[in-house]
Design a protein around this motif. Structure first.
Motif, PDB file in Angstrom:
ATOM      1  N   HIS A  93     -59.044  -4.590 -36.985  1.00 40.52           N
ATOM      2  CA  HIS A  93     -58.931  -4.146 -38.383  1.00 40.52           C
ATOM      3  C   HIS A  93     -60.229  -3.826 -39.086  1.00 40.52           C
ATOM      4  N   LEU A  94     -61.250  -4.980 -38.868  1.00 38.92           N
ATOM      5  CA  LEU A  94     -62.384  -4.859 -39.364  1.00 38.92           C
ATOM      6  C   LEU A  94     -63.104  -3.726 -38.955  1.00 38.92           C
ATOM      7  N   ASP A 104     -61.386   4.242 -44.829  1.00 33.09           N
ATOM      8  CA  ASP A 104     -60.450   2.877 -44.728  1.00 33.09           C
ATOM      9  C   ASP A 104     -61.133   1.923 -45.930  1.00 33.09           C
ATOM     10  N   PRO A 105     -60.194   1.417 -46.748  1.00 32.11           N
ATOM     11  CA  PRO A 105     -60.918   0.421 -47.717  1.00 32.11           C
ATOM     12  C   PRO A 105     -60.565  -0.810 -47.129  1.00 32.11           C
ATOM     13  N   GLY A 106     -59.976  -1.020 -46.146  1.00 31.42           N
ATOM     14  CA  GLY A 106     -59.543  -2.464 -45.368  1.00 31.42           C
ATOM     15  C   GLY A 106     -58.326  -3.008 -46.487  1.00 31.42           C
ATOM     16  N   ASP A 107     -57.522  -3.908 -45.722  1.00 30.25           N
ATOM     17  CA  ASP A 107     -56.513  -4.383 -46.055  1.00 30.25           C
ATOM     18  C   ASP A 107     -56.700  -6.157 -46.175  1.00 30.25           C
ATOM     19  N   GLY A 112     -58.845 -10.510 -44.874  1.00 36.83           N
ATOM     20  CA  GLY A 112     -59.125 -11.267 -45.799  1.00 36.83           C
ATOM     21  C   GLY A 112     -60.477 -10.682 -46.728  1.00 36.83           C
ATOM     22  N   ASP A 113     -61.471 -11.572 -46.655  1.00 34.90           N
ATOM     23  CA  ASP A 113     -62.776 -11.224 -47.328  1.00 34.90           C
ATOM     24  C   ASP A 113     -63.364 -10.272 -46.637  1.00 34.90           C
ATOM     25  N   GLY A 114     -63.129  -9.920 -45.524  1.00 35.19           N
ATOM     26  CA  GLY A 114     -63.835  -8.945 -44.781  1.00 35.19           C
ATOM     27  C   GLY A 114     -63.859  -7.435 -45.361  1.00 35.19           C
ATOM     28  N   VAL A 115     -62.847  -7.396 -46.638  1.00 40.36           N
ATOM     29  CA  VAL A 115     -62.554  -6.058 -47.146  1.00 40.36           C
ATOM     30  C   VAL A 115     -64.043  -5.718 -47.850  1.00 40.36           C
ATOM     31  N   ALA A 116     -64.847  -6.928 -48.093  1.00 37.11           N
ATOM     32  CA  ALA A 116     -65.961  -6.766 -48.857  1.00 37.11           C
ATOM     33  C   ALA A 116     -66.996  -5.833 -48.065  1.00 37.11           C
ATOM     34  N   PHE A 117     -66.837  -5.467 -46.813  1.00 38.16           N
ATOM     35  CA  PHE A 117     -67.641  -4.688 -46.134  1.00 38.16           C
ATOM     36  C   PHE A 117     -67.409  -3.309 -46.074  1.00 38.16           C
ATOM     37  N   ALA A 118     -66.309  -3.088 -46.940  1.00 38.58           N
ATOM     38  CA  ALA A 118     -65.672  -1.549 -46.702  1.00 38.58           C
ATOM     39  C   ALA A 118     -66.815  -0.484 -47.216  1.00 38.58           C
ATOM     40  N   GLY A 119     -67.614  -0.949 -48.036  1.00 36.33           N
ATOM     41  CA  GLY A 119     -68.788   0.039 -48.431  1.00 36.33           C
ATOM     42  C   GLY A 119     -69.941   0.049 -47.365  1.00 36.33           C
ATOM     43  N   VAL A 120     -70.027  -1.113 -46.518  1.00 32.30           N
ATOM     44  CA  VAL A 120     -70.872  -0.940 -45.569  1.00 32.30           C
ATOM     45  C   VAL A 120     -70.820   0.290 -44.557  1.00 32.30           C
ATOM     46  N   SER A 121     -69.531   0.720 -44.650  1.00 37.29           N
ATOM     47  CA  SER A 121     -69.044   1.463 -43.464  1.00 37.29           C
ATOM     48  C   SER A 121     -69.800   3.029 -43.690  1.00 37.29           C
ATOM     49  N   ARG A 122     -70.533   3.124 -44.750  1.00 34.78           N
ATOM     50  CA  ARG A 122     -70.904   4.245 -45.253  1.00 34.78           C
ATOM     51  C   ARG A 122     -72.358   4.405 -44.843  1.00 34.78           C
TER      52      ARG A 122
END
Length: 161
Positions: A93-94, A104-107, A112-122
């Protein structure tokens, strides 16, 4: 929300959870991101659980940028004590979120705290920073005899990064 996630990454980078190499361990892996020089040494200890292998311990020494260090901390925090199959699902999922180029904003329920990396995907150059410890983890599992082929079957990907 972006500021909250940025702060979460900084918090994990400044105060990494479960950092420091510990014994005993089953497998030790050292990986380097040749693009930026980030490094991680990761140790994994597995145990038999009622539903298969469980990640009994994960310790690491991480050198590099805030994203790389925070990612190792989040890996340990999210996966310690969980069945290996669940940890691989978290990784999947990460990785999907990071490959989404911001779509994908993550779930939080899945990563878990891995959603903090959503912005990194850009930022394609930073994705490897966020995946370095996770890639080392998957490599360690493979070296410990865990079949990781199913992890890549759904995407047709034959690599861990």
């Amino acid at each position: 929300m972006k500021d909250l996630y940025g702060q979460l990454i900084l918090d994990h980078a400044k105060n990494p959870q479960h950092a420091g190499l510990r014994e005993p361990y089953d497998v030790q892996i050292h990986q380097v991101n040749p693009t930026c020089g980030d490094e991680v040494t990761l140790r994994v200890r597995l145990a038999n659980g009622p539903d298969g292998q469980v990640l009994e311990d994960l310790s690491y020494d991480s050198l590099g940028c805030s994203i790389s260090i925070a990612s190792a901390s989040i890996l340990a925090e999210e996966c310690l004590g969980r069945p290996v199959a669940e940890t691989l699902e978290t990784y999947r999922h990460l990785r999907t979120m990071l490959a989404s180029k911001g779509k994908d904003p993550g779930d939080i329920e899945q990563i878990g705290d891995g959603v903090a990396f959503a912005g990194v995907s850009r930022y394609p150059a930073r994705i490897k920073c966020a995946l370095l410890a996770w890639t080392a983890y998957v490599d360690a599992l493979a070296r410990a005899g865990i079949d990781i082929s199913e992890l890549f079957a759904a995407t047709g990907d034959d690599q861990t990064h």
